[in-house]
Motif scaffolding. Structure first.
Motif, mmCIF file in Angstrom:
data_model
loop_
_atom_site.group_PDB
_atom_site.id
_atom_site.type_symbol
_atom_site.label_atom_id
_atom_site.label_comp_id
_atom_site.label_asym_id
_atom_site.label_seq_id
_atom_site.Cartn_x
_atom_site.Cartn_y
_atom_site.Cartn_z
ATOM 1 N N ALA B 136 103.618 80.585 -73.645
ATOM 2 C CA ALA B 136 102.681 80.609 -74.767
ATOM 3 C C ALA B 136 101.273 80.911 -74.263
ATOM 4 O O ALA B 136 100.540 81.713 -74.850
ATOM 5 N N LEU B 137 100.916 80.282 -73.134
ATOM 6 C CA LEU B 137 99.590 80.513 -72.558
ATOM 7 C C LEU B 137 99.439 81.981 -72.150
ATOM 8 O O LEU B 137 98.405 82.617 -72.417
ATOM 9 N N ILE B 138 100.479 82.516 -71.509
ATOM 10 C CA ILE B 138 100.417 83.919 -71.082
ATOM 11 C C ILE B 138 100.273 84.820 -72.314
ATOM 12 O O ILE B 138 99.468 85.762 -72.316
ATOM 13 N N GLY B 139 101.035 84.513 -73.358
ATOM 14 C CA GLY B 139 100.940 85.303 -74.578
ATOM 15 C C GLY B 139 99.535 85.273 -75.154
ATOM 16 O O GLY B 139 98.981 86.294 -75.551
ATOM 17 N N TYR B 140 98.936 84.071 -75.133
ATOM 18 C CA TYR B 140 97.575 83.914 -75.661
ATOM 19 C C TYR B 140 96.587 84.750 -74.847
ATOM 20 O O TYR B 140 95.777 85.508 -75.394
ATOM 21 N N LEU B 141 96.683 84.623 -73.518
ATOM 22 C CA LEU B 141 95.753 85.355 -72.651
ATOM 23 C C LEU B 141 95.954 86.858 -72.785
ATOM 24 O O LEU B 141 94.995 87.635 -72.797
ATOM 25 N N LEU B 142 97.224 87.258 -72.889
ATOM 26 C CA LEU B 142 97.555 88.678 -73.026
ATOM 27 C C LEU B 142 96.839 89.260 -74.235
ATOM 28 O O LEU B 142 96.196 90.311 -74.159
ATOM 29 N N GLU B 143 96.947 88.552 -75.338
ATOM 30 C CA GLU B 143 96.306 89.057 -76.556
ATOM 31 C C GLU B 143 94.805 89.107 -76.369
ATOM 32 O O GLU B 143 94.155 90.089 -76.720
ATOM 33 N N LYS B 144 94.270 88.058 -75.770
ATOM 34 C CA LYS B 144 92.819 87.948 -75.648
ATOM 35 C C LYS B 144 92.269 89.035 -74.718
ATOM 36 O O LYS B 144 91.238 89.637 -75.003
ATOM 37 N N ILE B 145 92.968 89.281 -73.607
ATOM 38 C CA ILE B 145 92.421 90.212 -72.608
ATOM 39 C C ILE B 145 92.806 91.648 -72.918
ATOM 40 O O ILE B 145 91.964 92.547 -72.907
ATOM 41 N N ALA B 146 94.088 91.879 -73.206
ATOM 42 C CA ALA B 146 94.562 93.263 -73.250
ATOM 43 C C ALA B 146 94.598 93.860 -74.643
ATOM 44 O O ALA B 146 94.564 95.069 -74.781
ATOM 45 N N TYR B 147 94.706 93.033 -75.692
ATOM 46 C CA TYR B 147 94.884 93.621 -77.019
ATOM 47 C C TYR B 147 93.666 93.456 -77.922
ATOM 48 O O TYR B 147 93.360 94.326 -78.717
ATOM 49 N N ARG B 148 92.984 92.300 -77.809
ATOM 50 C CA ARG B 148 91.912 92.059 -78.762
ATOM 51 C C ARG B 148 90.793 93.098 -78.672
ATOM 52 O O ARG B 148 90.317 93.559 -79.719
ATOM 53 N N PRO B 149 90.369 93.517 -77.470
ATOM 54 C CA PRO B 149 89.298 94.517 -77.428
ATOM 55 C C PRO B 149 89.709 95.841 -78.063
ATOM 56 O O PRO B 149 88.862 96.672 -78.331
ATOM 57 N N LEU B 150 91.005 96.037 -78.276
ATOM 58 C CA LEU B 150 91.482 97.320 -78.777
ATOM 59 C C LEU B 150 91.810 97.272 -80.256
ATOM 60 O O LEU B 150 92.396 98.211 -80.788
#
Lengths: 522, 365
Positions: B136-150
């Protein structure tokens, strides 16, 4: 004040996480070695088992320095007290976390706990080095000290630079001057001079002819690989870069090309013994047919669906090649050996001949791609890429042009597959994993979607550089992955964007698609 | 009559699609007839075994597929790195179980008795919780780092970023933990290869404890998810965001927070699936998430991407098709991955909306 501390702490935390991660993947020792090589420090101390500690200290200092640099936001110039605070908090937090990690791991290590079963990069040698061959407490204090001091230095340096010279504006000027140099009058008059053009072409041609003769077989091998990837990149660029269809199973066409060529020319398992040049043509043709087979049903799909379907197709081809079902045809997991070699003036192709052939093909490929891009077809593709619905409304037969793009891309892949098999004298199912598709996609995207010089640059960066930096080979894919993410966030148009993407056109386009901008446009 | 056909407006593409479809169906029927009636090489016990395998794997696929569907429903992007999120859950669960196995139980007097076998239920609960939380933590970070800016970028761009994240996570795991295959240490009560013997015909089939456990747990988790989505406030806001982000924002829903929570939930389920995979199959390495990830995506598409019950049904169906398919069609078991991918291609060609999916609007597909 409080924002400064917050910023500093955030930067410090990020640095600490990244640095701990680098320690755990064993990158710190490798990087320290490289620093040692660059500075010309001795390889090892008097005792063979110990590495020079100062390299690691320099690395830590560098990490701290960078922390300090990034604690100051871009374009801002906070007062001195804030700069001090930012540098200090960032450095202390980073040093504290890394120090604590080192202390805990070091203490366990001193008690004889072996981490290697779970974390292979924390072996005795690496841990000893990370602890500077001293006690955990001393080592972690050193980490804290170095991070704090150098972070402070970094923050102060950044502040001084922005204050003294207005560096950021100067940098901007320099940047625009560099990017505009091709627009200046002197350059244009030179470039349009036909004599100059002819001279340049001859010079490059002669250079390209003699290079493979001079630089030896090792370089011929590496540059040959780069050339094959340029060809693949040119092909995929037609599909992804020009027509905007994300195909993740490009390796399927590469594989069919290589296998067709190998099976038609190798003595085993079929002994067809076809003429090589006919075989090259046939393998290109088979790849085109594969493209047709795949493209007819699925090219109606868009974007991400297409990506996954083609990915599945690529995997199907690989699994089928190595399955028992097709072993009588393809020789299964063993692969095909003794693939046919072309003959030139009575002797079998040497690495030099291959290199010359590949160079010719790359030049031809570049020429074809350039002509295609400037043609009516190319404009149709770009229209489809930019907006399929609008393209259709203006009378572009999108389905036809998309299939055409796929077939041309497949032809490039088939040709390079045949060359790949012939040059390696072997082809097996494990040459055609998903990573090949991903590599080629990275070349196209990192170079710049739709940009031809970008592909050449991308192929050199992604396939040439890793061969040169052998020490970093293990970290290559990790860096690819990170690079893709970072590129998409920072520079989605690529390193060397094509004309259509230049000057923020792409960015404007992508923004216009975003839902958030709907109100602004309305 | 002729006019009616003209009105149908059949293009070459659709005609070809239907001809290909009819050929495929006839061929499949022929193969099924051949294997079931003529050869009959498999007894009822074998079929039973395939069925059990299919259900267990199907449960795992369903859990991962839900993650794809939740994210797709809200962001219209394929979270390509979802399989890697599951893989990290498998690793986390492995380390927890190893830790339990390494510590000997206090007060038991017996040195050989580890904490794992003294308190197996507690150990399993903690393992699942930690594994799922790490994912869950990895999923959260993934979204925050790799997807949210896009967010709001062209459709291709987040997908490429997701591919990059997938490569990064896979290689990070390899570099951190080494490339070798590892084996889960199960507690004795859940040892692999033990189970109830069920008599089928004149033979008997083993219903493994690990399989039963995985299946029940996946059912429980899915039921929990359905309750969460249908009954709670968070579920309501998730559905609202999936329907229309702007309208949801105007109603006072924090869209970014809902998206983050969606990634956390899908990561949690994937992590649980990862631990199940480890407990049931034992062997794993850093590639463990890749194939299940793609299969689960297939399952999500099969059920209708964006549709939660669809993902559950699709996962089960895919698991069953994969374990029964090679036997039914009489082909090699090596080719079971080919079956999954072929299903994916066929579904996308003939029914892109999936089995339970609504027909998506143009801007969503």
């Amino acid at each position: 004040m409080i924002t400064s501390i917050k910023d500093g702490l955030r930067t410090g935390l990020t640095t600490a996480i990244i640095f701990t991660f680098l320690i755990l993947i064993g990158f710190t020792s490798v990087a320290a070695n490289i620093i040692g090589d660059v500075l010309g420090n001795p390889e090892a101390l008097n005792d063979e088992s110990q590495l020079p500690v100062e390299n690691l200290l320099i690395l830590i200092g560098l990490a701290g320095f960078i922390t300090g640099l990034v604690t100051i936001r871009k374009g801002s110039s906070p007062p001195w007290i804030d700069v001090l605070l930012r540098g200090l908090t960032g450095g202390i937090l980073a040093g504290l976390i890394v120090g604590i990690v080192i202390y805990i791991v070091g203490s366990f290590h001193m008690e004889g706990v072996d981490f290697r079963a779970y974390l292979p990069n924390l072996g005795t040698a690496q841990l000893g080095y990370l602890l500077f061959y001293s006690t955990p407490l001393a080592a972690s204090t050193t980490y804290l000290l170095y991070f704090t001091v150098f972070s402070l230095v970094g923050a102060l340096v950044r502040k001084t630079l922005t204050m003294l010279t207005g560096l950021s504006t100067q940098l901007k000027n320099l940047k625009s001057r560099v990017s505009n140099w091709s627009d200046t009058k002197v350059f244009k008059s030179f470039a349009s001079n036909q004599l100059f053009q002819a001279g340049l072409i001859i010079l490059v041609g002669v250079g390209l002819y003699f290079l493979p003769l001079v630089w030896g077989s090792y370089w011929n091998y590496i540059m040959g690989t780069v050339a094959i990837y340029i060809l693949l990149g040119l092909g995929l660029n037609i599909i992804v870069g020009f027509s905007g269809q994300l195909v993740l199973g490009y390796v399927a066409f590469f594989a069919t090309g290589a296998y067709t060529f190998a099976l038609l020319t190798a003595p085993e398992p079929h002994a067809v013994g076809l003429n090589l040049w006919v075989a090259v043509g046939l393998s290109t043709l088979v790849s085109i047919l594969t493209g047709l087979l795949l493209g007819l049903p699925i090219l109606r799909l868009r974007g991400d669906y297409l990506a996954i379907v083609t990915l599945g197709f690529g995997e199907i081809v690989r699994i089928l090649i190595r399955s028992d079902l097709l072993t009588p045809l393809t020789n299964g997991p063993k692969g095909v050996t003794n693939v046919g070699q072309p003959i030139w003036r009575g002797h079998i192709f040497t690495d030099i001949n291959y290199m010359h052939l590949l160079m010719l093909l790359v030049l031809a490929g570049l020429f074809i791609a350039k002509r295609l891009k400037d043609s009516r077809t190319g404009r149709a593709w770009i229209a489809i890429r930019e907006d399929q619905t609008v393209a259709q409304a203006t009378g572009v037969d999108t389905y036809k042009y998309k299939i055409l793009a796929l077939l041309l891309g497949a032809a490039f892949a088939g040709l390079s597959g045949a060359l790949f098999a012939s040059r390696n004298q072997f082809t097996g199912p494990e040459d055609f994993t998903l990573m090949v598709s991903v590599n080629v996609l990275c070349i196209v995207i990192i170079g710049g979607m739709g940009s031809l010089p970008g592909i050449v640059l991308g192929a050199f960066v992604l396939k040439g550089l890793p061969e040169l930096l052998r020490e970093l080979a293990d970290y290559r894919l990790l860096a690819f992955g990170a690079l893709l993410v970072v590129m998409m966030i920072v520079r989605p148009e690529g390193l060397w964007p094509g004309q259509n993407n230049k000057k923020g056109k792409m960015a404007a386009f992508t923004n216009s698609l975003g839902e958030d901008n709907l109100e602004e446009r309305a | 009559m002729i006019k009616k056909f003209q009105n149908l407006n059949i293009t070459w593409g659709t005609a070809l699609r239907y001809i290909a479809g009819i050929i495929v169906v006839i061929y499949l029927l022929w193969r099924i007839l051949q294997t079931t009636s003529i050869q009959g090489s498999y007894g009822p016990d074998t079929w039973m075994r395939f069925l059990i395998t299919g259900l267990v794997i199907g449960g795992i696929y369903s859990l991962i597929a839900i993650g794809y569907t939740l994210v797709y429903g809200i962001l219209f992007m394929i979270n390509f790195a979802h399989g890697e999120v599951m893989m990290l859950g498998t690793f986390a669960g492995y380390f927890v179980l190893e830790a339990f196995a390494a510590i000997s139980a206090p007060g038991s007097g017996n040195q050989n008795m580890s904490l794992l076998n003294t308190y197996p239920v507690a150990a399993l609960v903690i393992t699942f919780f930690v594994g799922a939380s790490v994912s869950a933590l990895i999923g959260y970070l993934l979204e925050k780092i790799a997807y949210r800016p896009l967010r709001g970028a062209q459709r291709l761009i987040p997908l490429i970023s997701a591919i990059g994240a997938s490569i990064f996570l896979q290689n990070a795991a390899q570099l951190l933990f080494g490339p070798q295959r590892r084996q889960y240490t199960n507690p004795d009560i859940l040892w692999r290869g033990t189970g109830w013997m069920i008599p089928v015909g004149d033979k008997s089939v083993m219903l493994t404890y690990t399989g039963t456990f995985s299946f029940i747990l996946s059912m429980l988790l899915m039921a929990g998810l359905l309750i969460l989505v249908k009954k709670t406030r968070l579920g309501k806001s998730m559905r609202a965001v999936a329907e229309n982000k702007q309208a949801a924002a105007l109603m006072g829903i924090d869209v970014d927070a809902v998206i983050s929570k969606t990634f956390i939930i899908s990561g949690f389920l994937a992590g649980a699936a990862g631990v199940m995979w480890g407990i049931h199959n034992g062997l794993f390495n850093h590639y463990v998430g890749f194939i299940p990830g793609i299969k689960a995506f297939t399952a999500a598409v099969l059920g209708g991407v964006g549709n939660i019950p669809g993902a559950m049904v699709g996962g089960m169906l895919l698991g069953l098709l994969e374990s029964l398919g090679p036997a039914i069609l009489g082909i090699d078991f090596q080719l079971k991955d080919v079956i999954a991918f072929t299903i994916l291609i066929l579904v996308l060609i003939f029914r892109p909306s999936g089995l339970l999916g609504e027909t998506l609007k143009e801007d969503k597909v």
